[in-house]
Design an enzyme around this catalytic site. Structure first.
Site, PDB file in Angstrom:
ATOM      1  N   HIS A   6       1.401   5.096  -2.410  1.00 21.14           N
ATOM      2  CA  HIS A   6       1.673   6.478  -2.008  1.00 21.14           C
ATOM      3  C   HIS A   6       2.901   7.096  -2.663  1.00 21.14           C
ATOM      4  O   HIS A   6       2.924   8.291  -2.932  1.00 21.14           O
ATOM      5  CB  HIS A   6       1.910   6.561  -0.487  1.00 21.14           C
ATOM      6  CG  HIS A   6       0.645   6.542   0.312  1.00 21.14           C
ATOM      7  ND1 HIS A   6      -0.163   7.643   0.432  1.00 21.14           N
ATOM      8  CD2 HIS A   6       0.048   5.563   1.030  1.00 21.14           C
ATOM      9  CE1 HIS A   6      -1.203   7.342   1.205  1.00 21.14           C
ATOM     10  NE2 HIS A   6      -1.108   6.078   1.582  1.00 21.14           N
ATOM     11  N   HIS A  10       0.834  -1.211   0.000  1.00 22.22           N
ATOM     12  CA  HIS A  10       0.000   0.000   0.000  1.00 22.22           C
ATOM     13  C   HIS A  10       0.871   1.265   0.000  1.00 22.22           C
ATOM     14  O   HIS A  10       0.668   2.174  -0.796  1.00 22.22           O
ATOM     15  CB  HIS A  10      -0.936  -0.006   1.214  1.00 22.22           C
ATOM     16  CG  HIS A  10      -1.636   1.308   1.413  1.00 22.22           C
ATOM     17  ND1 HIS A  10      -2.739   1.687   0.676  1.00 22.22           N
ATOM     18  CD2 HIS A  10      -1.363   2.341   2.239  1.00 22.22           C
ATOM     19  CE1 HIS A  10      -3.124   2.900   1.057  1.00 22.22           C
ATOM     20  NE2 HIS A  10      -2.302   3.324   2.000  1.00 22.22           N
ATOM     21  N   SER A  16      -4.038   0.762  -4.682  1.00 24.29           N
ATOM     22  CA  SER A  16      -3.455  -0.457  -4.109  1.00 24.29           C
ATOM     23  C   SER A  16      -4.521  -1.521  -3.837  1.00 24.29           C
ATOM     24  O   SER A  16      -4.231  -2.551  -3.246  1.00 24.29           O
ATOM     25  CB  SER A  16      -2.676  -0.121  -2.827  1.00 24.29           C
ATOM     26  OG  SER A  16      -3.516   0.491  -1.863  1.00 24.29           O
ATOM     27  N   GLU A  24      -5.878   9.375  -0.042  1.00 25.17           N
ATOM     28  CA  GLU A  24      -6.235   7.955  -0.038  1.00 25.17           C
ATOM     29  C   GLU A  24      -7.259   7.574  -1.114  1.00 25.17           C
ATOM     30  O   GLU A  24      -7.135   6.531  -1.746  1.00 25.17           O
ATOM     31  CB  GLU A  24      -6.778   7.536   1.333  1.00 25.17           C
ATOM     32  CG  GLU A  24      -5.758   7.566   2.468  1.00 25.17           C
ATOM     33  CD  GLU A  24      -4.677   6.486   2.373  1.00 25.17           C
ATOM     34  OE1 GLU A  24      -4.719   5.633   1.477  1.00 25.17           O
ATOM     35  OE2 GLU A  24      -3.766   6.533   3.228  1.00 25.17           O
TER      36      GLU A  24
HETATM   37 FE   LIG Z   1      -2.400   5.135   3.011  1.00 26.11          FE
END
Ligand SMILES: [Fe+2]
Length: 295
Positions: free
Chosen positions: A139, A134, A201, A182
């Site tokens: 990110h 993730h 993700s 997010e």
């Molecule tokens: Fe995150």
């Protein structure tokens, strides 16, 4: 030196309880097993394929430029050379979730905390907490983008300020992170695209966020976002759409103090609300929504 620990949420009959780490650790790259590398390889291949035509152009380009190795878990040191040159950001290894203030301080200093461990093979589809896949796959690529890189630093500084103001300010600011970093969508010439890490993700949400009739897709509006509760346990009921990273940066480059003060008395909005004042891209059918449980 002791090996970095793997701090995971604790599963109880009342749900998942977060466990917090605080320190920065060296990535124990030689300690990854073949199973770990294989989990990375499978997730990487699946998402890269799924994200063509779904993820934002900037995300896909940045991810390709970073040189993430498809078959082996990338080494933070290698990525730091590329990232440092592009925008001055650096990755730091962590053992799990960080306390909020620690997290903000890293961001404000252009350090992005990346969980060193990766999920287990039986967790390919869902994990309730951040892991290496993730954090790194989701990110890190946009930290290559100069505008988004500045946004993340500004968010860290805003977080430190909100932390000093108290729980309510923190809650409003957290919604901004949730609905942009997010779970954000961006409007591109070819249509809506994904840039949020929680979506890119996740194989299920990569499709759901763009193709399902269920969620709302609403134009980004800072105060509206800060008032809106969200889901941590299922797909989002609403996604907010930005026009560009420049727009996101401009709209959030202000002192949030007066906004927090205004919002202090206002009611929060349910995750699936649609207002008359919203710029609605698509109004969701609401199919499959749980009625309670917004955060
Ligand atoms: Fe995150």
């Amino acid at each position: 030196m002791s090996q970095p620990r793997r701090l995971e949420n604790v599963q109880t009959d009342r749900g998942s309880i977060p466990v917090y780490a605080t320190g920065v650790v060296a990535q124990p790259w030689d300690g990854y097993t073949e199973t770990d590398h294989d989990v990375w390889k499978r997730l990487y291949a699946r998402q890269r394929e799924l994200l063509v035509g779904r993820a934002s152009d900037a995300f896909l380009r940045a991810q390709a430029e970073m040189g993430l190795t498809p078959d082996r878990i990338p080494r933070f040191d290698d990525l730091n050379r590329v990232l440092g040159e592009a925008t001055g950001w650096q990755l730091v290894g962590v053992e799990g979730l960080l306390p909020e203030l620690t997290f903000f301080e890293h961001l404000a200093n252009r350090r992005f905390p990346v969980t060193w461990w990766i999920r287990r093979p039986e967790q390919l589809d869902y994990l309730s907490e951040p892991d290496l896949f993730h954090d790194l796959f989701g990110h890190v690529p946009l930290l290559m983008n100069p505008v988004f890189a500045d946004y993340m630093e500004a968010y860290g500084r805003g977080g430190i300020k909100a932390h000093g103001l108290g729980a309510e300010a923190m809650q409003h600011l957290a919604r901004l992170y949730w609905y942009t970093v997010e779970f954000g969508l961006i409007r591109e010439p070819a249509g809506l695209r994904i840039y949020g890490s929680g979506i890119v993700s996740s194989s299920g949400e990569s499709v759901h966020s763009l193709e399902s009739a269920s969620p709302n897709r609403i134009g980004f509006d800072l105060e509206r976002v800060m008032r809106t509760r969200y889901r941590i346990d299922t797909f989002q009921q609403t996604y907010f759409v930005i026009d560009s990273f420049e727009q996101l940066m401009e709209d959030t480059a202000q002192d949030f103090g007066p906004i927090y003060a205004r919002l202090a008395d206002g009611d929060s909005l349910p995750a699936g609300a649609v207002l008359d004042t919203d710029q609605v891209h698509t109004r969701g059918s609401g199919e499959g929504w749980a009625s309670a449980g917004d955060t």
